[in-house]
Design a protein around this motif. Structure first.
Motif, PDB file in Angstrom:
ATOM      1  N   ALA A   1       0.857  -1.181   0.000  1.00 34.43           N
ATOM      2  CA  ALA A   1       0.000   0.000   0.000  1.00 34.43           C
ATOM      3  C   ALA A   1       0.891   1.229   0.000  1.00 34.43           C
ATOM      4  N   CYS A   2       0.668   2.128  -0.930  1.00 34.68           N
ATOM      5  CA  CYS A   2       1.427   3.371  -0.998  1.00 34.68           C
ATOM      6  C   CYS A   2       0.545   4.472  -0.424  1.00 34.68           C
ATOM      7  N   TYR A   3       0.920   4.982   0.727  1.00 39.90           N
ATOM      8  CA  TYR A   3       0.131   6.015   1.371  1.00 39.90           C
ATOM      9  C   TYR A   3       0.322   7.359   0.680  1.00 39.90           C
ATOM     10  N   ASP A   4       1.527   7.639   0.278  1.00 38.69           N
ATOM     11  CA  ASP A   4       1.843   8.903  -0.389  1.00 38.69           C
ATOM     12  C   ASP A   4       3.293   8.814  -0.833  1.00 38.69           C
ATOM     13  N   ASP A   5       3.511   8.630  -2.120  1.00 37.72           N
ATOM     14  CA  ASP A   5       4.877   8.414  -2.600  1.00 37.72           C
ATOM     15  C   ASP A   5       5.761   9.651  -2.482  1.00 37.72           C
ATOM     16  N   ALA A   6       5.180  10.811  -2.200  1.00 33.53           N
ATOM     17  CA  ALA A   6       5.976  12.030  -2.055  1.00 33.53           C
ATOM     18  C   ALA A   6       6.189  12.412  -0.584  1.00 33.53           C
ATOM     19  N   ALA A   7       5.537  11.706   0.335  1.00 33.03           N
ATOM     20  CA  ALA A   7       5.641  12.061   1.754  1.00 33.03           C
ATOM     21  C   ALA A   7       6.984  11.628   2.327  1.00 33.03           C
ATOM     22  N   ASP A   8       7.521  12.444   3.230  1.00 31.55           N
ATOM     23  CA  ASP A   8       8.743  12.037   3.919  1.00 31.55           C
ATOM     24  C   ASP A   8       8.360  11.330   5.214  1.00 31.55           C
ATOM     25  N   TYR A   9       9.364  10.830   5.929  1.00 26.73           N
ATOM     26  CA  TYR A   9       9.053  10.001   7.097  1.00 26.73           C
ATOM     27  C   TYR A   9       8.374  10.782   8.216  1.00 26.73           C
ATOM     28  N   LEU A  10       8.649  12.080   8.354  1.00 26.38           N
ATOM     29  CA  LEU A  10       7.968  12.859   9.398  1.00 26.38           C
ATOM     30  C   LEU A  10       6.498  13.070   9.064  1.00 26.38           C
ATOM     31  N   GLU A  11       6.199  13.238   7.785  1.00 24.17           N
ATOM     32  CA  GLU A  11       4.796  13.352   7.385  1.00 24.17           C
ATOM     33  C   GLU A  11       4.050  12.044   7.655  1.00 24.17           C
ATOM     34  N   MET A  12       4.704  10.916   7.393  1.00 25.11           N
ATOM     35  CA  MET A  12       4.080   9.621   7.679  1.00 25.11           C
ATOM     36  C   MET A  12       3.809   9.472   9.177  1.00 25.11           C
ATOM     37  N   TRP A  13       4.758   9.911   9.993  1.00 24.16           N
ATOM     38  CA  TRP A  13       4.591   9.847  11.449  1.00 24.16           C
ATOM     39  C   TRP A  13       3.405  10.712  11.877  1.00 24.16           C
ATOM     40  N   ALA A  14       3.346  11.933  11.364  1.00 27.74           N
ATOM     41  CA  ALA A  14       2.265  12.846  11.743  1.00 27.74           C
ATOM     42  C   ALA A  14       0.903  12.302  11.322  1.00 27.74           C
ATOM     43  N   ARG A  15       0.826  11.704  10.153  1.00 27.69           N
ATOM     44  CA  ARG A  15      -0.457  11.213   9.637  1.00 27.69           C
ATOM     45  C   ARG A  15      -0.889   9.884  10.241  1.00 27.69           C
ATOM     46  N   TYR A  16       0.058   8.930  10.306  1.00 28.23           N
ATOM     47  CA  TYR A  16      -0.325   7.564  10.613  1.00 28.23           C
ATOM     48  C   TYR A  16       0.324   6.974  11.854  1.00 28.23           C
ATOM     49  N   GLY A  17       1.283   7.687  12.460  1.00 32.10           N
ATOM     50  CA  GLY A  17       1.902   7.206  13.678  1.00 32.10           C
ATOM     51  C   GLY A  17       3.012   6.201  13.480  1.00 32.10           C
ATOM     52  N   PHE A  18       3.606   6.135  12.277  1.00 35.86           N
ATOM     53  CA  PHE A  18       4.758   5.263  12.072  1.00 35.86           C
ATOM     54  C   PHE A  18       5.731   5.914  11.104  1.00 35.86           C
ATOM     55  N   PHE A  19       6.995   5.503  11.224  1.00 38.93           N
ATOM     56  CA  PHE A  19       8.024   5.981  10.321  1.00 38.93           C
ATOM     57  C   PHE A  19       8.128   5.029   9.137  1.00 38.93           C
ATOM     58  N   ASP A  20       8.347   5.571   7.969  1.00 38.47           N
ATOM     59  CA  ASP A  20       8.577   4.762   6.784  1.00 38.47           C
ATOM     60  C   ASP A  20      10.081   4.671   6.574  1.00 38.47           C
ATOM     61  N   ASP A  21      10.687   3.594   7.082  1.00 37.02           N
ATOM     62  CA  ASP A  21      12.140   3.432   6.983  1.00 37.02           C
ATOM     63  C   ASP A  21      12.615   3.253   5.551  1.00 37.02           C
ATOM     64  N   THR A  22      11.701   2.978   4.626  1.00 34.49           N
ATOM     65  CA  THR A  22      12.111   2.781   3.242  1.00 34.49           C
ATOM     66  C   THR A  22      12.174   4.086   2.463  1.00 34.49           C
ATOM     67  N   ALA A  23      11.723   5.183   3.057  1.00 33.56           N
ATOM     68  CA  ALA A  23      11.720   6.463   2.352  1.00 33.56           C
ATOM     69  C   ALA A  23      13.139   6.849   1.944  1.00 33.56           C
ATOM     70  N   GLU A  24      13.291   7.274   0.701  1.00 33.74           N
ATOM     71  CA  GLU A  24      14.601   7.656   0.196  1.00 33.74           C
ATOM     72  C   GLU A  24      14.942   9.102   0.511  1.00 33.74           C
ATOM     73  N   VAL A  25      13.937   9.931   0.744  1.00 23.02           N
ATOM     74  CA  VAL A  25      14.156  11.342   1.008  1.00 23.02           C
ATOM     75  C   VAL A  25      13.609  11.683   2.387  1.00 23.02           C
ATOM     76  N   HIS A  26      14.446  12.218   3.239  1.00 22.48           N
ATOM     77  CA  HIS A  26      14.017  12.681   4.550  1.00 22.48           C
ATOM     78  C   HIS A  26      14.193  14.193   4.586  1.00 22.48           C
ATOM     79  N   THR A  27      13.260  14.876   5.212  1.00 21.57           N
ATOM     80  CA  THR A  27      13.306  16.329   5.245  1.00 21.57           C
ATOM     81  C   THR A  27      13.100  16.854   6.651  1.00 21.57           C
ATOM     82  N   VAL A  28      13.392  18.126   6.804  1.00 21.30           N
ATOM     83  CA  VAL A  28      13.171  18.832   8.052  1.00 21.30           C
ATOM     84  C   VAL A  28      12.341  20.064   7.723  1.00 21.30           C
TER      85      VAL A  28
END
Length: 88
Positions: free
Chosen positions: A16-43
């Motif tokens: 399941a792809c929740y959002d292919d453009a989301a970074d790991y902090l966005e995934m945390w904010a939305r769903y409560g988990f980190f996506d360790d497979t994300a290639e781009v992390h942002t601040v």
């Protein structure tokens, strides 16, 4: 409910792809988990009004941690302000 656009073989793994453009902090904010497979992390950084150039509204911007295939809006605006200040 799960709908497929083609046949799914028994035992086939699904992703399941929740959002292919989301970074790991966005995934945390939305769903409560980190996506360790994300290639781009942002601040996210807060820029005060007028900090980049007079009249700039400021706001919240993302910047990549390391390299990113995406262009950071903040980097673009800072570069444009620097070129303008230098008369370019």
């Amino acid at each position: 409910e799960l709908r497929a656009v083609g046949d799914i073989a028994a035992g086939q793994e699904l992703f399941a792809c929740y959002d292919d453009a989301a970074d790991y902090l966005e995934m945390w904010a939305r769903y409560g988990f980190f996506d360790d497979t994300a290639e781009v992390h942002t601040v996210d950084v807060v820029v005060r009004p007028g900090a980049i150039s007079p009249g700039h509204p400021g706001g919240i911007y993302w910047i990549p941690c390391g390299t990113s295939p995406m262009g950071s809006p903040l980097f673009g605006e800072v570069a444009a302000a620097a070129r303008s200040a230098m008369g370019a």
